[in-house]
Design an enzyme around this catalytic site. Sequence first.
Site, PDB file in Angstrom:
ATOM      1  N   HIS A   1       0.837  -1.207   0.000  1.00 48.18           N
ATOM      2  CA  HIS A   1       0.000   0.000   0.000  1.00 48.18           C
ATOM      3  C   HIS A   1       0.871   1.257   0.000  1.00 48.18           C
ATOM      4  O   HIS A   1       0.724   2.129  -0.872  1.00 48.18           O
ATOM      5  CB  HIS A   1      -0.905  -0.026   1.234  1.00 48.18           C
ATOM      6  CG  HIS A   1      -1.782   1.174   1.397  1.00 48.18           C
ATOM      7  ND1 HIS A   1      -3.126   1.149   1.105  1.00 48.18           N
ATOM      8  CD2 HIS A   1      -1.526   2.440   1.830  1.00 48.18           C
ATOM      9  CE1 HIS A   1      -3.649   2.347   1.343  1.00 48.18           C
ATOM     10  NE2 HIS A   1      -2.691   3.144   1.794  1.00 48.18           N
ATOM     11  N   GLU A   2       1.776   1.352   0.969  1.00 50.16           N
ATOM     12  CA  GLU A   2       2.618   2.546   1.064  1.00 50.16           C
ATOM     13  C   GLU A   2       3.583   2.636  -0.119  1.00 50.16           C
ATOM     14  O   GLU A   2       3.917   3.736  -0.572  1.00 50.16           O
ATOM     15  CB  GLU A   2       3.384   2.561   2.392  1.00 50.16           C
ATOM     16  CG  GLU A   2       2.505   2.569   3.637  1.00 50.16           C
ATOM     17  CD  GLU A   2       1.480   3.690   3.675  1.00 50.16           C
ATOM     18  OE1 GLU A   2       1.670   4.717   2.983  1.00 50.16           O
ATOM     19  OE2 GLU A   2       0.473   3.541   4.396  1.00 50.16           O
TER      20      GLU A   2
ATOM     21  N   HIS B   1       1.805   4.430  -2.852  1.00 52.80           N
ATOM     22  CA  HIS B   1       1.893   5.885  -2.685  1.00 52.80           C
ATOM     23  C   HIS B   1       3.259   6.400  -3.146  1.00 52.80           C
ATOM     24  O   HIS B   1       3.362   7.395  -3.872  1.00 52.80           O
ATOM     25  CB  HIS B   1       1.721   6.263  -1.213  1.00 52.80           C
ATOM     26  CG  HIS B   1       0.317   6.223  -0.711  1.00 52.80           C
ATOM     27  ND1 HIS B   1      -0.730   6.853  -1.359  1.00 52.80           N
ATOM     28  CD2 HIS B   1      -0.213   5.663   0.405  1.00 52.80           C
ATOM     29  CE1 HIS B   1      -1.840   6.671  -0.652  1.00 52.80           C
ATOM     30  NE2 HIS B   1      -1.559   5.946   0.407  1.00 52.80           N
TER      31      HIS B   1
ATOM     32  N   HIS C   1       3.744   6.314  -6.863  1.00 55.56           N
ATOM     33  CA  HIS C   1       2.926   7.382  -7.447  1.00 55.56           C
ATOM     34  C   HIS C   1       3.689   8.705  -7.358  1.00 55.56           C
ATOM     35  O   HIS C   1       3.816   9.445  -8.348  1.00 55.56           O
ATOM     36  CB  HIS C   1       1.597   7.465  -6.696  1.00 55.56           C
ATOM     37  CG  HIS C   1       0.568   8.320  -7.355  1.00 55.56           C
ATOM     38  ND1 HIS C   1      -0.665   8.563  -6.790  1.00 55.56           N
ATOM     39  CD2 HIS C   1       0.564   9.009  -8.526  1.00 55.56           C
ATOM     40  CE1 HIS C   1      -1.375   9.343  -7.586  1.00 55.56           C
ATOM     41  NE2 HIS C   1      -0.645   9.634  -8.641  1.00 55.56           N
TER      42      HIS C   1
END
Length: 601
Positions: free
Chosen positions: A386-387, A390, A393
């Site tokens: 998940h991180e 980020h 991105h």
Amino acid sequence: MSDNRSHIEEKYQWDLTTVFATDELWETEVVELTQAIDNAKGFSGHLLDSSQSLLEITEVELDLSRRLEKVYVYASMKNDQDTTVAKYQEFQAKATALYAKFSETFSFYEPELLQLSESDYQSFLLEMPDLQKYDHFFEKIFANKPHVLSQNEEELLAGASEIFGAAGETFEILDNADMVFPVVKNAKGEEVELTHGNFISLMESSDRTVRKEAYQAMYSTYEQFQHTYAKTLQTNVKSQNFKARVHHYQSARQSALSANFIPEEVYETLIKTVNHHLPLLHRYMKLRQKVLGLDDLKMYDVYTPLSQMDMSFTYDEALKKSEEVLAIFGEAYSERVHRAFTERWIDVHVNKGKRSGAYSGGSYDTNAFMLLNWQDTLDNLYTLVHETGHSLHSTFTRENQPYVYGDYSIFLAEIASTTNENILTETLLKEVKDDKNRFAILNHYLDGFKGTIFRQTQFAEFEHAIHVADQEGQVLTSEYLNNLYAELNEKYYGLTKEDNHFIQYEWARIPHFYYNYYVFQYATGFAAANYLAERIVNGNPEDKEAYLNYLKAGNSDYPLNVIAKAGVDMTSADYLDAAFRVFEERLVELENLVAKGVHND
């Protein structure tokens, strides 16, 4: 007890020397930046003197903002790694004060720019072609015209920014530095100090006594401080409502969403659609009760995995698995993941005073750092991907956009992170044929869906309700907040508030209630990610290319347009309904496995 930071191996600590090599260099930059901001005060009243002045002042503002972000990242991350160190509390306070000074100095910018007529703006573009690269930046400011006050008024509000942020900062210090939780017993019978970092792993224990003790210890501590937490939350809500009102918005929600050009209908559609599908959550709770063999399900039973499979991962094992799974995006993505994992972008382990939870952070000129509080669980593997979503991105955006567009809307942020989570699930379900392993993965997916779509929408519904209540003159006492939260919790989970007394205090420990209409984007992002992950795993190369283009777009277009290019229409409820179809399909498969007795094997 959590380790002191000095006991943790360097390779498991983020390398903030890549931001500033020493604290002294940071302090030097603060002095120089302070002087540069002071020097910029002379720009006031001159923004529209000529096309040249518009270009020069815009570029000075952006350059100072870029330097300031780097200063703030260093200070905040130094503070987050151990919130008990007074030096870095002071660093963060200095950085926050410098932000306020910068905002105050450039408070003239938008009011002056908005005096520019459309015809004069077009003339400026012809005279100074270099202004073209800021066209979308200017366009968004012009769209905000009805909500910008006079220069004096904006300057006054900018000067009060630290006051408006004080409630959130008070919450952070109280929650992370001052709160001391009791000693509880883990599943081995060992006494451990309860912390934010180990609370969820204790709640995931298969031993109900461990879960109950941790749950009661956590929330009875919040019960003792409920009035203080109510005051900080009420003050934050009042600040948001005040700022929205003086800027001529109908509500704090309208103000928050308009910053990202998101219509309020997106929020309303989320709450309405999730409420419509609450029977699915109640059905999952009934299945959970059956599998756990309980006469009555309590709130401390909703986190423990239903599977007894030992799906634990050391941090190093999780790195390897993450690299394997994320290779689906192609070589460019994989190369950047490897850099993140090997060049100390990640602060891994729990230590005394460390900020709770997990996040990805950084600025345009730094690595996209990640903070974790690692536990050896499948859930933490999901947190890692998940991180990483980020951080990748951020990395792709910064590599492909100039600073002015080198960030992205928080509305889009959660899509990148939860697409990675859903790809992990899709990949594991494709690889695994064994019933017991499928049971464990399905359980994790359903729990993740519960925690991301149902739970975050519950938070979003609570957050909006308290803002509306304050607008209508309701005092947000702890009693009011407790009752409202307990009623919502009962509606969502179908578990009575009478039988789950302590859950009424949960609102007090949620930091996102200070982030101003942030949490709903976890739910919308997860739903969109469900759709995108299915396309990436099962689709064609064009789908992957469209997705990478979304990661690269940053703020170069409006958020809804950016994600539409990746193939998702966020103005419709269709993407939400599609997510609930997947949830029900996987719930049915889990119900069938339970009917076969897989959970008893």
